[in-house]
Design an enzyme around this catalytic site. Structure first.
Site, PDB file in Angstrom:
ATOM      1  CB  CYS A  91      75.287  -2.610  -6.501  1.00 27.03           C
ATOM      2  SG  CYS A  91      74.073  -1.831  -5.916  1.00 27.03           S
ATOM      3  CG  HIS A 357      75.437   1.730  -9.763  1.00 26.45           C
ATOM      4  ND1 HIS A 357      75.917   0.553 -10.418  1.00 26.45           N
ATOM      5  CD2 HIS A 357      75.024   1.433  -8.457  1.00 26.45           C
ATOM      6  CE1 HIS A 357      75.818  -0.451  -9.356  1.00 26.45           C
ATOM      7  NE2 HIS A 357      75.157  -0.001  -8.324  1.00 26.45           N
ATOM      8  CB  CYS A 387      79.246  -1.016  -1.257  1.00 29.12           C
ATOM      9  SG  CYS A 387      78.559   0.193  -2.465  1.00 29.12           S
TER      10      CYS A 387
END
Length: 401
Positions: A91, A357, A387
């Site tokens: 991510c 996202h 994260c």
């Protein structure tokens, strides 16, 4: 060691990551070429000056395979001398691309780089690239669980209630809607157009201004069946036996949205900026990457931020604004508690819960959002953090010039 400056930052709007999303018919390479053309035009850039393009992308298969960074450079008509590399740190890939480019510039090995990320989540599904995380032996040996289970594990362990999460989520939608209403993203948004030059998408597609904690309270938990029936709760509890059980409090409304999108930033040395007549907007002050316990997985932003602060010889109080990726509502809540940071300076224009996202692109997107807001409010310093799967965390500090 020379400094690395951000000269420009752009992004596409984020489209709903489903077949009925506005960007579903748009190939990810087109998202990148849209931004490459924008950077070239906005900066009157001779592309022969660009030495490399670094693109973060998590699911590098199908439309996103075969080093999409270099292919996008070719499709955009950039000089043949421009190289391209695609990287994956889950991510945080878009932010890692910026850090990678900054390191190249600071070391003196390269002078002008475009960095960012792309993810077309409606066209290339999460997990379609496979990997050991789907291997039962790996899961049992490492106690690796899906991120939604990890988010619920943090909430259960640290006492975050469903109400806490829903309140945060509704604030994300409110702030994002207000930011669009006040045109706070206008400097960075590049509309996506079709081959006829008609607008396909001009605005983030998943913001719901009407969202309230009450409307969110009606949604069913997303990860309960996976945790109970799929056995992942028991796997997590093997690692954390002190917890009586896992409360499943995350759902579609307080977790990040699945979307399509891309983002890019133009980074370079001071010398190349002077040569090309580019005005620097910010410098990369420092960054930090860490690993943490991988079952709970999503607690990396705080230690990564502390590492970046230490590298910069700064403290939390030196940072004016924070962008913490809203992978799940518990992530920024835990971050704010860990670093004793007030919500009033965190994600002031909303975040991924409202806007989505796009995995490989988000890290660069939040750097651009952070920089735009620092300029709008005349702030000096900002920190962006995410994260990361496998228990990692990444943070980058930027300083206006």
């Amino acid at each position: 060691m020379q400094e690395a400056y951000i000269y420009d930052a752009v992004r596409t709007p984020r489209g709903k990551g489903k077949p009925d999303g506005s960007l579903h018919e748009v190939r990810p390479i087109h998202l990148l070429t849209t931004l490459l053309h924008a950077i070239e035009e906005r900066n009157e850039l001779d592309t022969r000056e660009v030495e490399d393009i670094v693109v973060g992308c998590v699911t590098q298969i199908g439309d996103q395979g075969a080093d999409i960074a270099k292919l996008a450079a070719m499709a955009a008509g950039y000089s043949h001398s421009v190289a391209g590399v695609t990287l994956n740190r889950f991510c945080s890939s878009g932010l890692e691309a910026i850090n990678f480019a900054a390191a190249q510039i600071m070391s003196g090995q390269e002078d002008l780089i475009i960095a960012g990320g792309v993810e077309s989540m409606s066209r290339v599904k999460i997990g379609s690239d496979g990997g050991a995380i789907y291997n039962p032996d790996f899961i049992m040996d490492t106690k690796f669980v899906p991120q939604g289970i990890a988010a619920d594990l943090i909430a259960s362990k640290d006492g975050y209630s469903r109400s806490d999460l829903d309140q945060f989520a509704s604030t994300s939608h409110y702030r994002a809607a207000l930011a669009w209403q006040e045109k706070r993203f206008q400097n960075s948004i590049v509309p996506v157009k079709d081959i006829n030059g008609l607008d396909v998408l001009i605005k983030d597609e998943t913001i719901r201004p009407e969202t309230t904690p009450e409307t969110l309270s009606k949604l069913n938990p997303s990860f309960e069946m996976m945790g109970v029936t799929g056995g992942f709760d028991n796997i997590a509890l093997l690692k954390y036996p002190e917890i009586e059980g896992i409360r499943h409090v995350h759902h579609a409304g307080n977790s990040s949205g699945i979307v399509d999108g891309a983002s890019l930033a133009l980074l370079g040395s001071q010398e190349v900026g002077v040569k090309l007549g580019l005005k620097p907007r910010a410098r990369i002050k420092s960054w930090g990457v860490v690993g943490t316990e991988p079952t709970i997985m999503l607690i990396g932003p705080a230690p990564a931020s502390k590492k970046a602060l230490k590298k910069a010889k700064m403290t939390v109080s030196d940072i004016d604004l924070f962008e913490v990726n809203e992978a799940f509502a518990v992530v920024p809540l835990r971050f704010m508690d860990d670093l004793k940071v007030d919500h009033s300076i965190v994600n002031v224009n909303g975040g991924a819960i409202a806007m989505g996202h796009p995995l490989g692109a988000t890290g660069c997107m939040i750097i651009g959002t952070l920089l735009d807001e620092m300029e709008r409010t005349d702030k000096s310093t900002g920190l962006a953090t995410l994260c990361v799967g496998g228990g990692m965390g990444v943070a980058t500090i930027i300083e206006r010039v």
